[in-house]
Design a protein around this motif. Structure first.
Motif, short mmCIF file in Angstrom:
data_model
loop_
_atom_site.label_atom_id
_atom_site.label_comp_id
_atom_site.label_asym_id
_atom_site.label_seq_id
_atom_site.Cartn_x
_atom_site.Cartn_y
_atom_site.Cartn_z
N GLN A 124 48.19 122.48 59.44
CA GLN A 124 47.99 121.40 60.51
C GLN A 124 48.77 120.03 60.01
O GLN A 124 48.11 119.78 58.93
N ASN A 178 46.97 113.32 63.66
CA ASN A 178 48.39 113.69 63.89
C ASN A 178 49.22 112.71 64.73
O ASN A 178 49.54 112.01 64.19
N GLN A 238 41.56 114.34 63.93
CA GLN A 238 41.37 115.77 63.68
C GLN A 238 39.92 115.93 63.11
O GLN A 238 39.31 115.29 62.20
N GLU A 247 42.54 128.09 57.24
CA GLU A 247 41.76 127.15 58.13
C GLU A 247 40.16 127.51 58.26
O GLU A 247 39.98 128.97 58.23
#
Length: 604
Positions: free
Chosen positions: A470, A492, A498, A511
């Motif tokens: 990400q 982001n 996030q 993740e």
């Protein structure tokens, strides 16, 4: 009559305020507030669940053996019966050799190096098959005297196990109890109540066990709350569960202490309900993170695992009982220069703070913390804010990137001076950092475009390696080296804050479970298996979360809520948070301890 000093070993001391040096139970006189005081460790008053590392194979009607940090997940059903065996080491699951007979609904007991699996159901029907585990392989041994499925189990190793209840072919439920002596099964005294689908897990020993809940036959599926206690010879009915249920999990060392969780209560919907047995009665506890049925349990009433279950699921939950240390933030010595957007490195007692913004300008100032106060040292060569940092001590650190302008400049600190070394390949700011001055990682950030780039430092050069999953900026990071790092939080594109957590193994990012509170401009410290996330935006929070290698749990807040702060430590049991914007820009330093004390005042 004995004096206080003779009983305790110390005299009553005089101290202005709260005495940080006082030992447990030691009395002192607070001359400021004119009170006699004493302190003792602050401990949690209730147990709680948190998410653990997922199974490799999700399944229902599996069984278990072992404890909280070392457990086996055995057999079960996916779309068909499976023989999968997995070992948990407290952090992750590893696939081992399968059962010889794939099945579901079997009983089991023992440890990860000496276990027994017995009974269950395979495609041909209910079985009496018994298999012994030696830490590497399963071997068939003598069968149960009666084939059955969905039975209960207890036992400490493969030489001494108990199987009770269950459902026999062609569907009659059972009260039979069998005892395994390492060679053969022998029928012993029956349960008082016929039943199957009782609490599934490690429910005691061959001389001290519990049979809890379950279901028995018509009229309809009758969910039970009855509890029976085994003393090595007989079953005795004791106090009932508060909530009748079946297809649930449990764990316990013996018949005086047990925990049960999840299951299917009336009118047939899954529950997250958790109950604790103290040897006399059941009491409701904090619930599982979500409802679950047909899972398995391992461990004790003080430290338990819940894994697998309906879907089929790879889900794992970890229980820690009451009496755990309570972490807290305490005020430390303030920075000499209040600033925001700064970088930090080192430990709780040997930290470094450098750069940042002290309006109206960008800073090059460096300060060192000795556990009490900050001392100004030689400045960086290039003033900057919002850079990345690495370093395990205040005598060896690295700073890289930052702004304004956007830069890739890297400097190495040797305890006295900063020296310019080779630049990042991609200049950027608001990036994360981890590692040491000879083995570091830089990840994420922005150069006008939000990046997922990762670069590895070997003490001389930066090398581009695999990206974050990400892309994000304004994130936090921690970790021991360029082969072991954690990235969490960030942003982001606005307003996308996030909660994503990723772990780096030297090759790829993976993740993991998210932060509970999505945020950017946060601080971080620790390692990939024990970390803290604290502060950040939204709106200058003080929220602190602790990472155990699998999930985040909320702990005590910062005393000063803030964002754009820095932190230092390689451990989650002690660390520093310093600087930031609360607003206004602050010099506040806070010291984290994984344990704290409760102070009491003697009543008049």
């Amino acid at each position: 009559m004995a004096t206080y000093k003779e009983d305790v070993g110390t005299a009553v001391t005089n101290y202005a305020g709260n005495n940080p040096a006082a030992v447990k139970g030691e009395l002192w006189y607070d001359s400021t507030n004119k009170d006699f005081k004493y302190q003792y460790p602050a401990l949690t008053s209730a147990g709680s669940w948190r998410s653990g590392a997922n199974l490799n194979t999700g399944r229902v009607r599996l069984s278990s053996a072992g404890l909280y940090t070392t457990a086996l997940a055995i057999g079960g059903e996916v779309s068909d019966n499976v023989g999968n065996t997995e070992l948990y080491n407290g952090t992750s699951w590893t696939e081992l050799n399968d059962l010889t007979t794939a099945r579901k609904g079997q009983g089991s007991a023992g440890t990860p190096t000496s276990a027994l699996a017995y009974g269950g159901n395979d495609p041909g029907g209910d079985v009496a098959v018994t298999e012994e585990w030696n830490g590497t392989n399963w071997t068939e041994v003598n069968d149960l005297t009666t084939a059955r499925r969905d039975l209960g189990g207890a036992g400490t190793n493969a030489e001494a196990c108990l199987g009770f209840g269950g459902q026999e072919t062609p569907g009659a439920q059972s009260a039979k109890t069998e005892l395994w002596n390492g060679t053969n099964w022998t029928e012993v005294n029956d349960l008082n109540q016929i039943r199957s689908f009782m609490a599934k897990g490690t429910m005691g020993t061959t001389t001290s066990a519990l049979c809890v809940g379950g279901v028995n036959p018509p009229p309809g599926a009758n969910r039970l709350n009855e509890t029976e206690s085994w003393n090595g010879t007989n079953w005795t009915e004791v106090n009932n569960l508060n909530q009748a249920r079946y297809s649930f999990a449990g764990s316990g060392a013996d018949n005086t202490a047990s925990l049960v969780y999840g299951g299917d209560p009336p009118p047939g919907s899954a529950t997250a309900n958790t109950e604790l047995w103290n040897g006399t009665s059941w009491s409701e506890q904090n619930n599982l993170p979500g409802s679950q049925t047909n899972s398995a349990g391992a461990g004790t009433s003080a430290a338990a695992l819940n894994f697998g279950g309906a879907s089929p699921s790879t889900r794992v939950d970890e229980w820690v009982g009451a009496g755990q240390p309570v972490g807290a933030w305490a005020t430390g010595g303030s920075l000499n220069t209040a600033r925001t957007s700064l970088m930090g490195a080192g430990t709780a007692t040997a930290a470094l703070a450098f750069g940042g913004e002290a309006p109206p300008g960008v800073e090059d100032a460096t300060e060192s913390y000795d556990g009490t106060s900050w001392t100004e040292l030689n400045d960086m060569n290039t003033a900057r804010a919002q850079g990345g940092a690495a370093g395990a001590t205040n005598t060896a650190s690295l700073v890289f990137g930052g702004q304004p302008p956007t830069m890739g400049n890297t400097e190495n600190w040797n305890g006295t001076n900063w020296t310019e070394v080779n630049d990042l390949n991609t200049a950027r700011y608001t990036l994360g950092g981890a590692g040491t001055n000879t083995s570091a990682l830089a990840f994420g950030g922005t150069d006008g475009t939000v990046r997922a780039f990762t670069e590895s430092w070997n003490g001389t050069n930066w090398t581009e390696v695999n990206d974050l999953n990400q892309q994000r900026r304004q994130l936090a990071g921690c970790g021991a080296s360029n082969t072991s790092a954690l990235a969490f939080g960030g942003r982001n594109a606005p307003p996308d804050k996030q909660a994503v957590t990723e772990s780096w193994n030297g090759t790829n990012w993976t993740e993991l479970n998210d932060l509970n509170t999505a945020r950017n401009y946060l601080g971080g410290l620790g390692s990939t298996t024990a970390a803290l996330a604290f502060g950040g935006d939204p709106s200058g929070t003080g929220a602190t979360e602790e990472w155990n290698g699998a999930s985040w749990v909320e702990v005590a807040d910062l005393n000063t809520s803030r964002y754009l702060l820095a932190g230092s430590s390689t451990s989650s049991t002690e660390g520093l948070a310093f600087g930031g914007n609360s607003p206004p820009v602050t010099a506040a330093t806070e010291e984290w301890s994984g344990s704290s004390n409760t102070i009491k005042v003697l009543s008049d």
